[in-house]
Design an enzyme around this catalytic site. Structure first.
Site, PDB file in Angstrom:
ATOM      1  N   GLN A  36      -2.544 -11.798  -5.960  1.00 51.98           N
ATOM      2  CA  GLN A  36      -2.254 -10.364  -6.424  1.00 51.98           C
ATOM      3  C   GLN A  36      -1.650 -10.481  -7.694  1.00 51.98           C
ATOM      4  O   GLN A  36      -1.563  -9.429  -8.422  1.00 51.98           O
ATOM      5  CB  GLN A  36      -1.294  -9.550  -5.208  1.00 51.98           C
ATOM      6  CG  GLN A  36       0.003 -10.608  -5.124  1.00 51.98           C
ATOM      7  CD  GLN A  36       0.832  -9.661  -4.032  1.00 51.98           C
ATOM      8  OE1 GLN A  36       0.446  -8.709  -3.274  1.00 51.98           O
ATOM      9  NE2 GLN A  36       1.843 -10.636  -3.765  1.00 51.98           N
ATOM     10  N   SER A  37      -0.858 -11.662  -8.395  1.00 51.79           N
ATOM     11  CA  SER A  37      -0.217 -11.636  -9.588  1.00 51.79           C
ATOM     12  C   SER A  37      -0.595 -12.690 -10.240  1.00 51.79           C
ATOM     13  O   SER A  37      -0.521 -14.011  -9.574  1.00 51.79           O
ATOM     14  CB  SER A  37       1.277 -11.664  -8.966  1.00 51.79           C
ATOM     15  OG  SER A  37       2.121 -12.014 -10.286  1.00 51.79           O
ATOM     16  N   ALA A  39       1.461 -14.150 -11.975  1.00 53.45           N
ATOM     17  CA  ALA A  39       2.610 -14.758 -12.147  1.00 53.45           C
ATOM     18  C   ALA A  39       2.856 -15.807 -10.935  1.00 53.45           C
ATOM     19  O   ALA A  39       3.697 -16.457 -10.805  1.00 53.45           O
ATOM     20  CB  ALA A  39       3.780 -13.896 -12.243  1.00 53.45           C
ATOM     21  N   TYR A  41      -0.025 -17.566  -9.459  1.00 49.18           N
ATOM     22  CA  TYR A  41      -1.218 -18.503  -9.539  1.00 49.18           C
ATOM     23  C   TYR A  41      -0.553 -19.712  -9.125  1.00 49.18           C
ATOM     24  O   TYR A  41       0.505 -20.340  -9.488  1.00 49.18           O
ATOM     25  CB  TYR A  41      -1.981 -18.976 -10.859  1.00 49.18           C
ATOM     26  CG  TYR A  41      -2.734 -17.955 -11.442  1.00 49.18           C
ATOM     27  CD1 TYR A  41      -2.975 -16.890 -10.567  1.00 49.18           C
ATOM     28  CD2 TYR A  41      -2.688 -17.562 -12.780  1.00 49.18           C
ATOM     29  CE1 TYR A  41      -3.914 -15.797 -10.963  1.00 49.18           C
ATOM     30  CE2 TYR A  41      -3.374 -16.442 -13.263  1.00 49.18           C
ATOM     31  CZ  TYR A  41      -4.107 -15.642 -12.162  1.00 49.18           C
ATOM     32  OH  TYR A  41      -4.791 -14.552 -12.878  1.00 49.18           O
ATOM     33  N   GLY A  42      -0.932 -20.487  -7.973  1.00 44.87           N
ATOM     34  CA  GLY A  42      -0.203 -21.645  -7.261  1.00 44.87           C
ATOM     35  C   GLY A  42       0.871 -21.285  -6.147  1.00 44.87           C
ATOM     36  O   GLY A  42       0.939 -22.462  -5.487  1.00 44.87           O
ATOM     37  N   GLY A  43       1.090 -20.120  -6.145  1.00 43.96           N
ATOM     38  CA  GLY A  43       1.744 -19.744  -4.789  1.00 43.96           C
ATOM     39  C   GLY A  43       3.181 -19.683  -4.877  1.00 43.96           C
ATOM     40  O   GLY A  43       3.843 -19.856  -6.028  1.00 43.96           O
ATOM     41  N   THR A  44       3.824 -19.592  -3.555  1.00 45.57           N
ATOM     42  CA  THR A  44       5.369 -19.436  -3.718  1.00 45.57           C
ATOM     43  C   THR A  44       5.913 -20.786  -4.133  1.00 45.57           C
ATOM     44  O   THR A  44       6.911 -20.893  -4.729  1.00 45.57           O
ATOM     45  CB  THR A  44       5.675 -19.161  -2.277  1.00 45.57           C
ATOM     46  OG1 THR A  44       5.280 -17.952  -1.928  1.00 45.57           O
ATOM     47  CG2 THR A  44       7.288 -19.065  -2.096  1.00 45.57           C
ATOM     48  N   CYS A  45       5.361 -21.663  -3.526  1.00 45.12           N
ATOM     49  CA  CYS A  45       6.135 -23.134  -3.868  1.00 45.12           C
ATOM     50  C   CYS A  45       6.396 -23.528  -5.059  1.00 45.12           C
ATOM     51  O   CYS A  45       7.461 -23.619  -5.642  1.00 45.12           O
ATOM     52  CB  CYS A  45       5.368 -24.257  -2.964  1.00 45.12           C
ATOM     53  SG  CYS A  45       6.247 -25.541  -3.187  1.00 45.12           S
ATOM     54  N   HIS A 441      15.138 -53.886  -2.316  1.00 45.21           N
ATOM     55  CA  HIS A 441      16.652 -54.119  -2.761  1.00 45.21           C
ATOM     56  C   HIS A 441      16.866 -53.921  -3.911  1.00 45.21           C
ATOM     57  O   HIS A 441      16.301 -54.420  -4.818  1.00 45.21           O
ATOM     58  CB  HIS A 441      17.275 -55.353  -2.059  1.00 45.21           C
ATOM     59  CG  HIS A 441      18.767 -55.486  -2.542  1.00 45.21           C
ATOM     60  ND1 HIS A 441      19.770 -54.892  -1.881  1.00 45.21           N
ATOM     61  CD2 HIS A 441      19.354 -56.244  -3.567  1.00 45.21           C
ATOM     62  CE1 HIS A 441      20.957 -55.333  -2.401  1.00 45.21           C
ATOM     63  NE2 HIS A 441      20.884 -55.953  -3.572  1.00 45.21           N
TER      64      HIS A 441
HETATM   65  C1  LIG Z   1      13.622 -20.428  -2.304  1.00 42.25           C
HETATM   66  C2  LIG Z   1      12.641 -21.056  -1.530  1.00 42.25           C
HETATM   67  C3  LIG Z   1      12.810 -22.330  -1.477  1.00 42.25           C
HETATM   68  C4  LIG Z   1      11.751 -23.082  -0.664  1.00 42.25           C
HETATM   69  N1  LIG Z   1      11.877 -24.567  -0.539  1.00 42.25           N
HETATM   70  C5  LIG Z   1      10.995 -25.201   0.158  1.00 42.25           C
HETATM   71  C6  LIG Z   1      10.996 -26.761   0.127  1.00 42.25           C
HETATM   72  O1  LIG Z   1      11.872 -27.257  -0.505  1.00 42.25           O
HETATM   73  N2  LIG Z   1      10.134 -27.479   0.788  1.00 42.25           N
HETATM   74  C7  LIG Z   1       8.957 -26.722   1.554  1.00 42.25           C
HETATM   75  O2  LIG Z   1       8.277 -27.378   2.253  1.00 42.25           O
HETATM   76  N3  LIG Z   1       9.187 -25.279   1.538  1.00 42.25           N
HETATM   77  C8  LIG Z   1       9.999 -24.656   0.986  1.00 42.25           C
HETATM   78  N4  LIG Z   1       9.782 -23.304   0.962  1.00 42.25           N
HETATM   79  C9  LIG Z   1       8.919 -22.597   1.623  1.00 42.25           C
HETATM   80  C10 LIG Z   1       7.585 -22.684   1.026  1.00 42.25           C
HETATM   81  O3  LIG Z   1       7.669 -22.223  -0.358  1.00 42.25           O
HETATM   82  C11 LIG Z   1       6.452 -21.848   1.832  1.00 42.25           C
HETATM   83  O4  LIG Z   1       6.586 -22.316   3.206  1.00 42.25           O
HETATM   84  C12 LIG Z   1       5.129 -22.204   1.349  1.00 42.25           C
HETATM   85  O5  LIG Z   1       5.261 -21.732  -0.090  1.00 42.25           O
HETATM   86  C13 LIG Z   1       4.162 -21.154   1.867  1.00 42.25           C
HETATM   87  O6  LIG Z   1       2.900 -21.248   1.317  1.00 42.25           O
HETATM   88  P1  LIG Z   1       1.630 -20.530   1.820  1.00 42.25           P
HETATM   89  O7  LIG Z   1       0.494 -21.324   1.769  1.00 42.25           O
HETATM   90  O8  LIG Z   1       2.064 -19.682   3.052  1.00 42.25           O
HETATM   91  O9  LIG Z   1       1.584 -19.078   0.804  1.00 42.25           O
HETATM   92  P2  LIG Z   1       2.271 -18.870  -0.424  1.00 42.25           P
HETATM   93  O10 LIG Z   1       2.541 -20.071  -1.474  1.00 42.25           O
HETATM   94  O11 LIG Z   1       3.389 -18.156  -0.182  1.00 42.25           O
HETATM   95  O12 LIG Z   1       1.366 -18.029  -1.180  1.00 42.25           O
HETATM   96  C14 LIG Z   1       0.938 -16.753  -0.816  1.00 42.25           C
HETATM   97  C15 LIG Z   1       0.308 -15.800  -1.956  1.00 42.25           C
HETATM   98  O13 LIG Z   1      -0.599 -14.817  -1.475  1.00 42.25           O
HETATM   99  C16 LIG Z   1      -0.224 -13.772  -2.547  1.00 42.25           C
HETATM  100  N5  LIG Z   1      -0.599 -12.707  -1.895  1.00 42.25           N
HETATM  101  C17 LIG Z   1       0.251 -11.960  -0.737  1.00 42.25           C
HETATM  102  N6  LIG Z   1      -0.251 -10.814  -0.349  1.00 42.25           N
HETATM  103  C18 LIG Z   1      -1.552 -10.720  -1.188  1.00 42.25           C
HETATM  104  C19 LIG Z   1      -2.690  -9.595  -1.096  1.00 42.25           C
HETATM  105  N7  LIG Z   1      -2.651  -8.591  -0.344  1.00 42.25           N
HETATM  106  N8  LIG Z   1      -3.610  -9.902  -1.949  1.00 42.25           N
HETATM  107  C20 LIG Z   1      -3.692 -11.075  -2.834  1.00 42.25           C
HETATM  108  N9  LIG Z   1      -2.719 -11.930  -2.936  1.00 42.25           N
HETATM  109  C21 LIG Z   1      -1.650 -11.826  -1.971  1.00 42.25           C
HETATM  110  C22 LIG Z   1       1.072 -14.042  -3.097  1.00 42.25           C
HETATM  111  O14 LIG Z   1       1.538 -13.475  -4.342  1.00 42.25           O
HETATM  112  C23 LIG Z   1       1.200 -15.495  -3.027  1.00 42.25           C
HETATM  113  O15 LIG Z   1       0.807 -16.005  -4.112  1.00 42.25           O
HETATM  114  C24 LIG Z   1      10.690 -22.465   0.238  1.00 42.25           C
HETATM  115  C25 LIG Z   1      10.907 -21.131   0.019  1.00 42.25           C
HETATM  116  C26 LIG Z   1      11.537 -20.353  -0.645  1.00 42.25           C
HETATM  117  C27 LIG Z   1      11.567 -18.986  -0.706  1.00 42.25           C
END
Ligand SMILES: Cc1cc2nc3c(=O)[nH]c(=O)nc-3n(C[C@H](O)[C@H](O)[C@H](O)COP(=O)(O)OP(=O)(O)OC[C@H]3O[C@@H](n4cnc5c(N)ncnc54)[C@H](O)[C@@H]3O)c2cc1C
Ligand SMILES: NC(=O)c1ccc[n+]([C@@H]2O[C@H](COP(=O)([O-])OP(=O)(O)OC[C@H]3O[C@@H](n4cnc5c(N)ncnc54)[C@H](O)[C@@H]3O)[C@@H](O)[C@H]2O)c1
Length: 460
Positions: A36-37, A39, A41-45, A441
């Site tokens: 969807q964005s 910004a 690409y590559g997701g949340t992580c 070590h």
């Molecule tokens: C602050 C923070 C710190 C974290 N630290 C860690 C860590 O240290 N180690 C760890 O293992 N996990 C950590 N996590 C958790 C981890 O980030 C998530 O578990 C993981 O990124 C989830 O990935 P996912 O594959 O579910 O999808 P995501 O990476 O969340 O991707 C989902 C994507 O779908 C897109 N999307 C949503 N709805 C739609 C739609 N309707 N149409 C098109 N696109 C859409 C979103 O924009 C997003 O880019 C952290 C989370 C946060 C918030």
């Protein structure tokens, strides 16, 4: 409007989805990745989760020159540069595969095989044989009067990118997000207070571990208020005021900013799951079986959206399961996951795998506990070399089988060490074998030679 047809459509550029899209694309399958964005690409992580937060942790632990706001500012800028580079690499990883198309827009199911993608005025429809929902999770902002309306409310996404260093930061929730930001921002120089409604901080951990961890955080300047029933939030001059009830009394706390860190919920809003005939659980997650198939056999859900656990490495493992269904032998399932470790990236990191002492005792297992404070481990000079001697290592071992039931490592390098312990547990390596292994070590791993050789501090 013409439909575009694909072998696989992935909704959401998350860890599991992008890995699957790349793997199937390389096999010549026609794949669409809908995100969807740009910004994200590559997701949340990489954009707003693991990577930027751990970059901030690193910069907070290794401060350069300058005032506290200057050091914070540099850390934020370095983090932005890092995530931008990773975002570009992630986009290129898919974009350079001939059979993969990245479509930027918000996806909504029109029916079980058709997805509408909208970006502003632009709309297109895609159909696919297989669809993977990988939309992640979004922060839960608790329904506390005034909280959502406050101009001082931040989510983790906002705080990662904040240009200024809050002088006083209130954090609602003492889970992963709350503890990591508390530790980081206290080191940057903010006065941090964590308020949690639970009766104790880190309820997942044994009491001695929670005490040691909170002791370290308190030493860094973090204040904790547990059992706090937050009743209201309101903007005041130059800040925000949080009202909470504690032991029958009303208290207030003033801060510059307030971080909502009270959990993350599966991102299903607006996905049109009902039109696809995809069921959700009572927690709002997409319902899946052990092969991650939803109630529609050609639609899978992976990552946070299927109810978690919410970790990047679980999303990656979800990819393995779905890839095995689509192009493998179809055997791998969530039931294969034995012992999932985790790390809370406070300073030093807190990592655990397996049972806590309390869980092991409650199960009636023959338990012995071997533990040692990091400062007392003679065979771990690394902690002294890097100047991080806080914390402890704790192993819960089965007295009869000598198998490791669980381990909690609150120490420098624990995010690495815990993976070795997990591997040992998965392969039934005994505590004695782990103790008597040859380790390099000076490393942190060699502490196992000593900790697992100490007499038990408790047995049950
Ligand atoms: C602050 C923070 C710190 C974290 N630290 C860690 C860590 O240290 N180690 C760890 O293992 N996990 C950590 N996590 C958790 C981890 O980030 C998530 O578990 C993981 O990124 C989830 O990935 P996912 O594959 O579910 O999808 P995501 O990476 O969340 O991707 C989902 C994507 O779908 C897109 N999307 C949503 N709805 C739609 C739609 N309707 N149409 C098109 N696109 C859409 C979103 O924009 C997003 O880019 C952290 C989370 C946060 C918030
Ligand atoms: N290092 C990591 O692996 C890492 C780091 C960050 C996030 N994550 C993932 O993200 C998820 C979300 O993290 P999180 O910290 O937001 O959630 P969490 O579930 O870990 O913690 C939420 C905390 O908020 C408290 N809380 C809930 N409602 C409250 C209220 N009204 N008032 C006060 N306190 C309240 C809960 O008692 C709990 O302690 C985690 O489950 C984790 O899987 C992982």
């Amino acid at each position: 409007m013409d439909d575009m047809h694909f072998d696989l459509v992935v909704i959401g550029f998350g860890k599991g989805g992008k890995t699957l899209a790349a793997a199937l694309g390389r096999l010549g399958k026609r794949v669409a990745m809908i995100e969807q964005s740009a910004a994200m690409y590559g997701g949340t992580c990489i954009n707003i989760g693991c990577v930027p937060t751990k970059s901030l942790v690193h910069h907070a632990e290794h401060p350069g020159a300058g005032t506290a706001p200057e050091r914070h500012r540099k850390a934020v800028e370095a983090t932005r540069a890092l995530t931008a580079a990773l975002r570009g690499k992630n986009f290129a990883m898919l974009d350079t595969i001939d059979t993969v198309t990245v479509i930027t827009g918000k996806a909504t199911f029109l029916d079980p095989k058709t997805v509408r993608v909208a970006a502003g005025e632009d709309v297109l429809r895609v159909t696919a044989d297989t669809i993977v929902i990988n939309t992640g999770a979004v922060p839960t902002v608790a329904a506390i009067p005034g909280l959502r309306e406050s101009t001082r409310l931040l989510t983790s996404t906002d705080l990662i990118d904040l240009d200024h260093l809050p002088k006083r930061l209130a954090i609602l929730g003492g889970g992963y997000v709350g503890v990591e930001f508390a530790s980081t921002y206290a080191q940057f120089g903010s006065a941090v207070t964590v308020l949690d409604s639970a009766s104790r901080i880190m309820p997942r951990e044994d009491e001695d571990i929670a005490e040691a961890a909170t002791g370290i955080l308190r030493g860094a300047g973090v204040e904790f208020v547990s059992d706090a029933q937050i009743t209201g939030v309101r903007d005041i001059d130059n800040g925000v005021e949080i009202t909470y009830e504690l032991a029958g009394e009303t208290h207030t706390l003033a801060a510059d900013e307030v971080l909502a860190a009270t959990g993350r919920k599966p991102a299903t809003e607006g996905l049109g799951l009902d039109r696809a005939g995809v069921r959700t659980t009572e927690n709002g997650a997409v319902e899946v079986d052990e092969f991650l198939r939803t109630s529609q056999p050609h639609i899978f859900a992976i990552g946070d959206v299927n109810g978690g656990p919410q970790f990047t490495y679980i999303s990656l493992d979800d990819y393995r399961i779905v890839a095995d269904q689509l192009v493998g032998v179809g055997k791998r399932s969530t039931k294969d996951r034995r012992f999932v470790p985790y790390t809370v990236f406070m300073s030093p990191a807190l990592s655990r795998v397996g049972l806590t002492e309390r869980q092991a005792v409650e199960r009636g297992l023959p338990v012995k506990v071997q533990e040692k404070a990091i400062a007392d481990i003679a065979a771990m000079p690394r902690s002294k070399i890097v100047g991080e001697t806080r914390g402890l290592m704790k192993f819960v071992v089965d007295r009869e089988t000598d198998l490791i039931l669980g381990a909690t490592l609150l120490s420098v390098d624990s995010q690495e060490l815990i993976n070795l312990v997990t591997l040992a547990m998965r392969h039934d390596v005994t505590a004695t074998e782990l103790r008597d292994s040859v380790y390099t070590h000076p490393s942190s791993t060699e502490a196992f030679n000593e900790v697992l050789g100490t007499p038990p501090v408790r047995t049950a």
